[in-house]
Design an enzyme around this catalytic site. Sequence first.
Site, short mmCIF file in Angstrom:
data_model
loop_
_atom_site.label_atom_id
_atom_site.label_comp_id
_atom_site.label_asym_id
_atom_site.label_seq_id
_atom_site.Cartn_x
_atom_site.Cartn_y
_atom_site.Cartn_z
CD GLU A 67 -3.16 -1.26 2.16
OE1 GLU A 67 -3.09 -0.36 2.80
OE2 GLU A 67 -3.45 -2.40 2.17
CE LYS A 90 -3.16 0.08 -2.67
NZ LYS A 90 -4.45 -1.06 -2.87
#
Length: 316
Positions: free
Chosen positions: A3, A50
């Site tokens: 993430e 991301k």
Amino acid sequence: MPEGPSVRKFQLLTSPFVGQVVAKVGGSSRKLNVNDLNALRLQDSQVHGKNLYLAFVAAEGPFGPTAEETVLQREAACGAHCPAQGQQGQVGAPHPNSQDEELQEPQHSRSEAPEVAEGRGNWLRIYFGMYGSIRANEFSRANRANKRGDWKDPVPRLVLHFESGGFLVFYNCRMLWCSSPRADPASDILSLEFHCGRALCALCAPDPVCYTLLDQRYFSGLGNIIKNEILYLARIHPLTPGSLLALSDLERLLDCAVQFSSEWLHNKLRGQGLHPQVYQKEHCPLGHPLMKGTFGPLGGFKRLTWWCPQCQPAVL
């Protein structure tokens, strides 16, 4: 899936190589001709949500302003948003079986999938999928046998050896060329330009809040781990329609999203692992049994979700 905080740490591994020329290349990538990178200069490194973007130019070309604005300078400017970003001197590469990656699950949302390649450009977009990672000046080594019982080291997708003698190794990632970073800083949960007002409006929609939080148009970099943790911290049931929640509840959820993401990055830069309260747990910190379900929008990807029925009661 790595993430936002993980990808920003990967970026810090690339920053010492900005300005250097690629002396030798290697790797097993089939969709990318790794030889195209040979003798190019790494001009810039950026992260958006991301995705990691690396800019390459001809070695004899000018070293433009984007390269002078190094990652370290940009991160230092973010000190007010996340003070830990100033502590960038000691950043270790993630181990392929580190705690963060053991927390991953084999699912991703449609909004997190990489776009189709738009043709040859000077920016290399890197999407880390489920278990992607970067190592600097070291290769990943097997610490356990695979399903066949073999002790084989992971095979890198790309290896960049630089003129300084250092090198970067990329594992389990997708790479494609693009003309420029496809980015909206206002949607990046870890950006100084993150637009809280726009994110708050998105949360007010009648959709379950656990769907909206994973929408990368408004919460770029926010993934399933962050989603589960902040819903618990805000004491909100994951399937609660945002339109049924009070504005104060949504503001608290948004505050939790920003704070948790920043603290996770802070811990990563200090070499500390993540200690989730509900993600992949059986009981919440108060000892209540947790429930688990797979939720997602109609026609979209489903994500595993953990919640506490007592701490996060359903809103009727």
